[in-house]
Design a protein around this motif. Structure first.
Motif, PDB file in Angstrom:
ATOM      1  N   SER A  99       0.849  -1.182   0.000  1.00 26.36           N
ATOM      2  CA  SER A  99       0.000   0.000   0.000  1.00 26.36           C
ATOM      3  C   SER A  99       0.885   1.232   0.000  1.00 26.36           C
ATOM      4  N   ILE A 100       0.339   2.335  -0.502  1.00 24.49           N
ATOM      5  CA  ILE A 100       1.112   3.572  -0.503  1.00 24.49           C
ATOM      6  C   ILE A 100       1.083   4.255   0.865  1.00 24.49           C
ATOM      7  N   THR A 101       0.164   3.813   1.724  1.00 21.04           N
ATOM      8  CA  THR A 101       0.083   4.400   3.070  1.00 21.04           C
ATOM      9  C   THR A 101       0.812   3.525   4.069  1.00 21.04           C
ATOM     10  N   ALA A 102       1.425   4.150   5.036  1.00 21.84           N
ATOM     11  CA  ALA A 102       2.174   3.415   6.050  1.00 21.84           C
ATOM     12  C   ALA A 102       1.242   2.933   7.149  1.00 21.84           C
ATOM     13  N   ALA A 103       1.751   2.052   7.970  1.00 18.42           N
ATOM     14  CA  ALA A 103       0.964   1.509   9.070  1.00 18.42           C
ATOM     15  C   ALA A 103       1.868   1.229  10.251  1.00 18.42           C
ATOM     16  N   THR A 104       1.254   1.142  11.431  1.00 21.29           N
ATOM     17  CA  THR A 104       2.038   0.942  12.642  1.00 21.29           C
ATOM     18  C   THR A 104       1.722  -0.371  13.343  1.00 21.29           C
ATOM     19  N   THR A 105       0.903  -1.201  12.728  1.00 20.76           N
ATOM     20  CA  THR A 105       0.552  -2.484  13.344  1.00 20.76           C
ATOM     21  C   THR A 105       0.966  -3.634  12.442  1.00 20.76           C
ATOM     22  N   THR A 106       1.363  -4.733  13.058  1.00 23.04           N
ATOM     23  CA  THR A 106       1.926  -5.852  12.313  1.00 23.04           C
ATOM     24  C   THR A 106       0.926  -6.475  11.348  1.00 23.04           C
ATOM     25  N   ASN A 107      -0.346  -6.479  11.697  1.00 18.44           N
ATOM     26  CA  ASN A 107      -1.339  -7.165  10.866  1.00 18.44           C
ATOM     27  C   ASN A 107      -1.554  -6.504   9.513  1.00 18.44           C
ATOM     28  N   LEU A 108      -1.067  -5.279   9.359  1.00 14.46           N
ATOM     29  CA  LEU A 108      -1.255  -4.558   8.090  1.00 14.46           C
ATOM     30  C   LEU A 108      -0.060  -4.706   7.152  1.00 14.46           C
ATOM     31  N   TYR A 109       0.897  -5.514   7.520  1.00  6.96           N
ATOM     32  CA  TYR A 109       2.063  -5.751   6.675  1.00  6.96           C
ATOM     33  C   TYR A 109       1.978  -7.119   6.025  1.00  6.96           C
ATOM     34  N   ASP A 110       2.518  -7.212   4.827  1.00  5.18           N
ATOM     35  CA  ASP A 110       2.326  -8.411   4.017  1.00  5.18           C
ATOM     36  C   ASP A 110       3.560  -9.312   3.924  1.00  5.18           C
ATOM     37  N   ASP A 111       4.725  -8.715   3.934  1.00  6.49           N
ATOM     38  CA  ASP A 111       5.955  -9.492   3.787  1.00  6.49           C
ATOM     39  C   ASP A 111       6.902  -9.118   4.918  1.00  6.49           C
ATOM     40  N   TRP A 112       7.632 -10.118   5.388  1.00  8.08           N
ATOM     41  CA  TRP A 112       8.537  -9.916   6.509  1.00  8.08           C
ATOM     42  C   TRP A 112       9.901 -10.516   6.225  1.00  8.08           C
ATOM     43  N   GLY A 113      10.925  -9.860   6.763  1.00  9.09           N
ATOM     44  CA  GLY A 113      12.254 -10.428   6.731  1.00  9.09           C
ATOM     45  C   GLY A 113      12.452 -11.389   7.893  1.00  9.09           C
ATOM     46  N   GLN A 114      13.640 -11.969   7.953  1.00  4.89           N
ATOM     47  CA  GLN A 114      13.949 -12.957   8.991  1.00  4.89           C
ATOM     48  C   GLN A 114      14.412 -12.318  10.288  1.00  4.89           C
ATOM     49  N   GLY A 115      14.772 -11.073  10.246  1.00  5.91           N
ATOM     50  CA  GLY A 115      15.185 -10.378  11.454  1.00  5.91           C
ATOM     51  C   GLY A 115      16.689 -10.324  11.626  1.00  5.91           C
ATOM     52  N   THR A 116      17.133  -9.315  12.349  1.00  4.77           N
ATOM     53  CA  THR A 116      18.536  -9.162  12.679  1.00  4.77           C
ATOM     54  C   THR A 116      18.649  -8.752  14.148  1.00  4.77           C
ATOM     55  N   GLN A 117      19.581  -9.365  14.850  1.00  4.50           N
ATOM     56  CA  GLN A 117      19.707  -9.139  16.288  1.00  4.50           C
ATOM     57  C   GLN A 117      20.485  -7.858  16.566  1.00  4.50           C
ATOM     58  N   VAL A 118      19.936  -7.059  17.474  1.00  9.34           N
ATOM     59  CA  VAL A 118      20.625  -5.872  17.979  1.00  9.34           C
ATOM     60  C   VAL A 118      20.758  -6.037  19.489  1.00  9.34           C
ATOM     61  N   THR A 119      21.982  -5.926  19.975  1.00  8.36           N
ATOM     62  CA  THR A 119      22.237  -6.061  21.406  1.00  8.36           C
ATOM     63  C   THR A 119      22.982  -4.828  21.885  1.00  8.36           C
ATOM     64  N   VAL A 120      22.415  -4.166  22.881  1.00  5.32           N
ATOM     65  CA  VAL A 120      23.013  -2.960  23.437  1.00  5.32           C
ATOM     66  C   VAL A 120      23.373  -3.238  24.892  1.00  5.32           C
ATOM     67  N   SER A 121      24.634  -3.107  25.209  1.00  3.60           N
ATOM     68  CA  SER A 121      25.102  -3.386  26.571  1.00  3.60           C
ATOM     69  C   SER A 121      25.310  -2.088  27.330  1.00  3.60           C
ATOM     70  N   SER A 122      25.116  -2.165  28.632  1.00  2.16           N
ATOM     71  CA  SER A 122      25.256  -0.958  29.468  1.00  2.16           C
ATOM     72  C   SER A 122      26.678  -0.780  29.958  1.00  2.16           C
TER      73      SER A 122
END
Length: 122
Positions: A99-122
């Motif tokens: 869609s040309i409009t953006a969305a903020t909820t997961t159910n409105l998205y059609d395709d997903w990547g596999q993900g990438t890990q981000v780790t932030v240490s204190s």
């Protein structure tokens, strides 16, 4: 359907920065709006940022406003993450919305990547 591949994740100390990329294959991102979400174990996937197909509008989750920036070019979406905090630690997912409009909820998205890990240490 478009295949999405995230990259750029890693480990960083608090206050540091990372830049995530989401590359599309199979077809161009074209008129798709794009989003970034993140998830930690036992929690629901959380909205991080979204951008319309033209790039003219962007949206951010409250927890990342002022620190993260989303932008895009023809086939790649980026998430610049500055002033990282330990609570930003998560698996980050890129998503495409047909869609040309953006969305903020997961159910409105059609395709997903596999993900990438981000780790932030204190």
């Amino acid at each position: 359907q478009v295949q999405l591949v995230e990259s750029g994740g890693g480990s960083v100390q608090a206050g540091g920065f990372l830049r995530l990329s989401c590359a599309a294959s199979g077809r161009t991102l074209g008129t798709y709006s794009m989003g970034w979400f993140r998830q930690t174990p036992g929690k629901e996937r959380e909205f991080v940022a979204a951008i319309t197909w033209s790039g003219s509008r962007v949206y951010y989750g409250d927890s990342v406003k002022g620190r993260f920036t989303i932008n895009r070019d023809k086939n790649t979406v980026y998430l610049q993450m500055n002033s990282l905090k330990p609570e930003d630690t998560a698996v980050y997912y890129c998503a495409a919305r047909h869609s040309i409009t953006a969305a903020t909820t997961t159910n409105l998205y059609d395709d997903w990547g596999q993900g990438t890990q981000v780790t932030v240490s204190s």
